[in-house]
Enzyme design. Structure first.
Site, PDB file in Angstrom:
ATOM      1  CD  GLN A   1      -2.658  -1.459   0.073  1.00  0.00           C
ATOM      2  OE1 GLN A   1      -3.273  -0.538  -0.449  1.00  0.00           O
ATOM      3  NE2 GLN A   1      -2.674  -2.682  -0.416  1.00  0.00           N
ATOM      4  N   GLY A   2       0.463   2.283  -0.676  1.00  0.00           N
ATOM      5  CA  GLY A   2       1.223   3.522  -0.705  1.00  0.00           C
ATOM      6  C   GLY A   2       2.054   3.685  -1.962  1.00  0.00           C
ATOM      7  CB  CYS A   3       3.350   1.455  -4.475  1.00  0.00           C
ATOM      8  SG  CYS A   3       4.654   0.952  -3.349  1.00  0.00           S
ATOM      9  CB  ALA A   4       1.767   5.754  -7.865  1.00  0.00           C
ATOM     10  CB  SER A   5       3.671   1.245  -9.834  1.00  0.00           C
ATOM     11  OG  SER A   5       4.138   2.376 -10.508  1.00  0.00           O
TER      12      SER A   5
END
Length: 141
Positions: free
Chosen positions: A46-50
């Site tokens: 969680q917290g990754c754009a990809s």
């Protein structure tokens, strides 16, 4: 997986950001593909754009176990960042993982300043997830 010392050494020879990002993508292409069955919401960072998935493996039941990791991303540059993160942490003891300053290593490689805010946040999320797992293993009864 490319050894961390080799990655640091190679980055020291690359003068501009385009060469460094090309090298990061090359590292990502060498990363073993994660089986589709492991690309679950539980393994998603969680917290990754990809999309990024990380799976940890504990090799023993000692008080300070060795952890290894598998990772994958659907974005070329992020996949390369995953490869570097795995080179930093995989195969280390939980205590060594908790003590390692991965962002400092990325800075020494000259990679942090070229990451967009979203990618830098994603990188921090990957590192936090790995460190949290290591801390969890250290506190396990």
């Amino acid at each position: 997986m490319t050894p961390l010392a080799e990655i640091i050494d190679n980055c020291s020879y690359l003068d501009d950001w385009q060469d460094r990002m090309s090298y990061v993508m090359e590292l990502g292409r060498k990363l073993p593909e994660m089986p589709q069955a492991l690309r679950t919401s539980e393994n998603k960072v969680q917290g990754c754009a990809s999309q990024v998935w990380l799976v940890s493996h504990v090799s023993d039941t000692s008080a300070d176990p060795v952890l290894t990791f598998e990772g994958e991303s659907d974005a070329h540059i992020v996949r390369g960042l995953v490869a570097i993160v795995l080179s930093i942490f995989s195969g280390k003891t939980a205590s060594a993982i908790v003590e390692t300053d991965a962002l400092d290593l990325f800075g020494r490689m000259g990679l942090i300043e070229y990451l967009t805010a979203q990618r830098a946040n994603g990188l921090r999320s990957m590192i936090k997830r790995i460190k949290d797992e290591a801390a969890r293993q250290l506190s396990a009864p």
